[in-house]
Write an enzyme that holds these catalytic residues in place. Structure first.
Site, PDB file in Angstrom:
ATOM      1  N   ARG A 103    -104.377  40.067  62.315  1.00 45.65           N
ATOM      2  CA  ARG A 103    -104.674  41.447  62.653  1.00 45.65           C
ATOM      3  C   ARG A 103    -103.352  42.240  62.777  1.00 45.65           C
ATOM      4  O   ARG A 103    -102.470  41.861  63.560  1.00 45.65           O
ATOM      5  CB  ARG A 103    -105.418  41.509  63.982  1.00 45.65           C
ATOM      6  CG  ARG A 103    -106.028  42.893  64.209  1.00 45.65           C
ATOM      7  CD  ARG A 103    -106.267  43.162  65.650  1.00 45.65           C
ATOM      8  NE  ARG A 103    -107.239  42.254  66.220  1.00 45.65           N
ATOM      9  CZ  ARG A 103    -108.249  42.656  66.977  1.00 45.65           C
ATOM     10  NH1 ARG A 103    -108.423  43.932  67.200  1.00 45.65           N
ATOM     11  NH2 ARG A 103    -109.065  41.795  67.498  1.00 45.65           N
ATOM     12  N   THR A 107    -102.207  48.860  63.073  1.00 45.99           N
ATOM     13  CA  THR A 107    -103.468  49.446  62.599  1.00 45.99           C
ATOM     14  C   THR A 107    -104.677  48.729  63.210  1.00 45.99           C
ATOM     15  O   THR A 107    -105.791  49.248  63.185  1.00 45.99           O
ATOM     16  CB  THR A 107    -103.590  49.316  61.069  1.00 45.99           C
ATOM     17  OG1 THR A 107    -103.627  47.925  60.754  1.00 45.99           O
ATOM     18  CG2 THR A 107    -102.427  49.977  60.342  1.00 45.99           C
ATOM     19  N   ASP A 199    -108.211  29.135  73.080  1.00 46.69           N
ATOM     20  CA  ASP A 199    -107.786  29.333  71.689  1.00 46.69           C
ATOM     21  C   ASP A 199    -108.127  28.065  70.891  1.00 46.69           C
ATOM     22  O   ASP A 199    -107.544  27.002  71.114  1.00 46.69           O
ATOM     23  CB  ASP A 199    -106.278  29.604  71.646  1.00 46.69           C
ATOM     24  CG  ASP A 199    -105.815  29.967  70.244  1.00 46.69           C
ATOM     25  OD1 ASP A 199    -105.279  31.060  70.060  1.00 46.69           O
ATOM     26  OD2 ASP A 199    -106.004  29.141  69.303  1.00 46.69           O
ATOM     27  N   ASP A 202    -105.168  26.374  69.006  1.00 53.28           N
ATOM     28  CA  ASP A 202    -104.264  25.655  69.931  1.00 53.28           C
ATOM     29  C   ASP A 202    -104.888  24.360  70.410  1.00 53.28           C
ATOM     30  O   ASP A 202    -104.211  23.338  70.538  1.00 53.28           O
ATOM     31  CB  ASP A 202    -103.926  26.528  71.140  1.00 53.28           C
ATOM     32  CG  ASP A 202    -102.875  27.583  70.812  1.00 53.28           C
ATOM     33  OD1 ASP A 202    -102.208  27.457  69.761  1.00 53.28           O
ATOM     34  OD2 ASP A 202    -102.733  28.535  71.591  1.00 53.28           O
TER      35      ASP A 202
HETATM   36  N1  URA Z   1    -110.175  32.972  68.887  1.00 57.30           N
HETATM   37  C1  URA Z   1    -110.127  31.866  69.702  1.00 57.30           C
HETATM   38  O1  URA Z   1    -109.589  30.833  69.326  1.00 57.30           O
HETATM   39  N2  URA Z   1    -110.703  31.956  70.911  1.00 57.30           N
HETATM   40  C2  URA Z   1    -111.303  33.075  71.371  1.00 57.30           C
HETATM   41  O2  URA Z   1    -111.814  33.073  72.493  1.00 57.30           O
HETATM   42  C3  URA Z   1    -111.334  34.211  70.512  1.00 57.30           C
HETATM   43  C4  URA Z   1    -110.758  34.125  69.288  1.00 57.30           C
END
Ligand code: URA
Length: 208
Positions: A103, A107, A199, A202
């Site tokens: 992203r 923008t 995430d 991760d």
């Molecule tokens: N991407 C992720 O890995 N976790 C989220 O909660 C949102 C987007």
């Protein structure tokens, strides 16, 4: 909200383990792959069949086989990679494309930084994999791109979705069916799904 929640008990049980902060990367990856395989079973439920004649050790018979529909799987980098092998265990003949989208901080629009797809896009049915459907921006951009290249049948496979993401895909791509194991409560100010699982990239790759 148009979404198919796959509420099979095995998927829900494994999703709870995946969400748990105590689950480390090895177990997280294994569970994610297992859930992806179970979800692929649901996504492929309506694949067309045709009759073929074979001979068993006892007699000749007409039996069903898949009618040769070509499938493509497109994980969105990087978390989508965590679900690909599970899908391929059920559909080993599927071709795999990869799409990277980030992203733009100014923008806030999705920008594609990597794209490698099978050459015959127009002839395939696609499963786009985005485990965490947050705003829906990356998935919508990937689906846009597949459609620009001629894809006509696309399904979106997620693990956890935010209502905001589902609404966005429904609005931008009403023809695309969204499959997920759960629709969570909301997105927080940092763009994380609540309660979510953190995430996904991760947690798959142990980068945090
Ligand atoms: N991407 C992720 O890995 N976790 C989220 O909660 C949102 C987007």
């Amino acid at each position: 909200m148009q979404v198919k929640i796959i509420d099979h008990p095995l998927i829900q049980h494994k999703l709870t383990l995946i969400r748990d902060i105590k689950t480390g990367p090895k177990e997280f990856r294994e569970l994610l792959e297992e859930v992806a395989m179970l979800m692929a079973y649901e996504l492929t439920r309506n694949l067309p069949l045709e009759e073929t004649e074979i001979e068993t050790p006892v007699a000749k018979c007409c039996c069903k086989v898949l009618s040769g529909k070509k499938l493509g799987v497109v994980p969105i980098l990087r978390a989508g990679l965590g679900m690909v092998n599970g899908v391929l265990r059920l559909i080993p003949a599927a071709k795999v494309g990869h799409v990277g989208v980030y992203r733009d901080p100014e923008t806030l629009k999705p920008v594609e930084y990597y794209c490698k797809l099978p050459t015959d896009v127009a002839e395939r049915e696609f499963i786009v994999i985005d485990p965490m459907l947050a705003t829906g921006g990356s998935s919508a951009a990937t689906i846009d791109m597949l459609k620009r290249k001629g894809a006509k049948h696309i399904k979106l496979m997620c693990l956890v979705a935010a209502p905001e993401g589902v609404h966005y895909i429904n609005e931008q791509h009403p023809d695309v069916e969204v499959y997920t194991a759960a629709v969570d409560d909301h997105l927080n100010d940092h763009g994380y799904i609540v309660p979510g699982l953190g995430d996904a990239g991760d947690r798959i790759f142990g980068t945090k």
